[in-house]
Enzyme design. Structure first.
Site, mmCIF file in Angstrom:
data_model
loop_
_atom_site.group_PDB
_atom_site.id
_atom_site.type_symbol
_atom_site.label_atom_id
_atom_site.label_comp_id
_atom_site.label_asym_id
_atom_site.label_seq_id
_atom_site.Cartn_x
_atom_site.Cartn_y
_atom_site.Cartn_z
ATOM 1 N N GLU A 181 77.802 -49.650 92.237
ATOM 2 C CA GLU A 181 76.726 -49.152 93.590
ATOM 3 C C GLU A 181 78.286 -48.189 94.679
ATOM 4 O O GLU A 181 77.798 -48.254 95.510
ATOM 5 C CB GLU A 181 76.433 -50.557 93.787
ATOM 6 C CG GLU A 181 76.066 -51.737 94.118
ATOM 7 C CD GLU A 181 75.627 -53.283 94.543
ATOM 8 O OE1 GLU A 181 74.459 -53.090 95.569
ATOM 9 O OE2 GLU A 181 76.769 -53.396 94.529
ATOM 10 N N HIS A 185 82.811 -53.027 100.380
ATOM 11 C CA HIS A 185 81.753 -54.279 99.869
ATOM 12 C C HIS A 185 82.125 -55.193 98.749
ATOM 13 O O HIS A 185 82.800 -55.407 98.319
ATOM 14 C CB HIS A 185 80.260 -53.541 99.660
ATOM 15 C CG HIS A 185 79.315 -53.827 98.693
ATOM 16 N ND1 HIS A 185 78.356 -54.202 99.616
ATOM 17 C CD2 HIS A 185 79.140 -54.583 97.880
ATOM 18 C CE1 HIS A 185 77.496 -55.123 98.900
ATOM 19 N NE2 HIS A 185 77.647 -54.878 97.673
ATOM 20 N N HIS A 196 80.520 -60.090 98.563
ATOM 21 C CA HIS A 196 78.969 -61.304 98.457
ATOM 22 C C HIS A 196 79.869 -61.955 99.370
ATOM 23 O O HIS A 196 79.664 -63.275 98.679
ATOM 24 C CB HIS A 196 78.395 -61.088 97.214
ATOM 25 C CG HIS A 196 77.558 -60.091 96.975
ATOM 26 N ND1 HIS A 196 77.728 -59.857 95.258
ATOM 27 C CD2 HIS A 196 77.725 -59.120 96.736
ATOM 28 C CE1 HIS A 196 77.530 -58.454 95.159
ATOM 29 N NE2 HIS A 196 77.132 -57.711 96.153
ATOM 30 N N HIS A 228 72.587 -60.613 99.202
ATOM 31 C CA HIS A 228 73.083 -59.509 98.786
ATOM 32 C C HIS A 228 74.955 -59.734 99.372
ATOM 33 O O HIS A 228 75.495 -61.103 97.772
ATOM 34 C CB HIS A 228 72.575 -58.310 98.585
ATOM 35 C CG HIS A 228 73.244 -57.048 97.924
ATOM 36 N ND1 HIS A 228 73.040 -55.594 97.703
ATOM 37 C CD2 HIS A 228 74.573 -57.191 96.879
ATOM 38 C CE1 HIS A 228 74.032 -55.235 96.974
ATOM 39 N NE2 HIS A 228 74.877 -55.738 96.514
HETATM 40 ZN ZN ZN Z 1 76.784 -55.858 95.768
#
Ligand code: ZN
Length: 249
Positions: A82, A101, A103, A169
């Protein structure tokens, strides 16, 4: 220490802080920083040699270009699939020098239920309140961002906001430095946790418009948005010192 080695250390430290706070699971998630004024990006690597977000070392932070290609990565370390979340934001937003980023489960619950993140507190955490007042966007797809086209689509959904929810996500935070992006991610998680627990307890009520106006008018408190030179502002430095100590014992 060279400027790039210092940046690798700062990215690794932010990873260890977010991992220690349990804001992401095992190896999922990545943090990056841009060398200000350049297209050089340093990001936590993935691959068979990695230890997981909580245990990230500077040696696991690799350089990538704005195409998402790894430059000189050691064997066993790859650019995250990603990586395009990061490169798309750096392309679209010259003021951004740090991207997170992760989760965090409590925040993800809000993307699943479509419950709003209400401004439930003021003095408890003024930067968190300012974040709650930001009209936090949600990227409605739950796919992983594994192509440049998806990266551009995501960056468009996030716009110029400091944080963006990603349905089913996770979250992404972007700011003038990697430390400030990490602090925004921490504040967003706290906002979601308080909203979640308040709903369990009863019927949460937003603070009054009068109190919201009071905090909006205050300039000595609020979000961490110094930026510019890729380093955190004075207030962020003070808060970050605590988290640095937390992970260094
Ligand atoms: Zn992710």
């Amino acid at each position: 220490m060279s400027e790039t080695d210092d940046l690798r250390e700062r990215v690794a430290l932010a990873c260890r802080v977010l991992g220690t706070l349990n804001l992401t699971k095992a190896a999922t998630g990545h943090v990056s920083a841009r060398l200000p004024g350049t297209n050089r990006v340093f990001i936590r690597a993935r691959g068979p040699g990695e230890l997981g977000v909580r245990y990230t070392t500077a040696a696991e932070v690799i350089e990538v270009d704005l195409e998402g290609r790894a430059i000189g990565a050691p064997p066993g370390l790859l650019a995250p699939s990603e990586v395009y979340i990061h490169t798309s934001l750096y392309r679209a937003r010259p003021e951004v020098n740090g991207v997170v980023h992760i989760h965090p489960k409590t925040v993800v619950l809000f993307t699943i239920t479509k419950q709003p993140l209400l401004p439930l507190y003021g003095g408890f955490d003024p930067p968190g309140l300012k974040l709650a007042l930001e009209d936090i966007p949600t990227y409605d797809r739950s796919v992983t961002i594994t192509t440049p086209a998806l990266g551009a689509d995501f960056a468009k959904a996030m716009g110029t906001k400091p944080v963006c929810l990603m349905r089913g996500h996770g979250i992404t935070a972007a700011n003038g430095s990697v430390e400030e992006a990490a602090l925004d991610a921490i504040d967003l998680n706290d906002l979601a946790t308080v909203n979640y627990e308040a709903r369990l307890l009863g019927d949460p009520q937003p603070i009054s418009e009068e109190d919201i106006a009071y905090f909006r008018a205050r300039t000595d408190t609020g979000r961490y948005t110094d930026g510019g030179d890729g380093r955190p502002g004075e207030r962020a430095v003070a808060v970050w010192r605590y988290y640095t100590k937390l992970v260094s014992g």
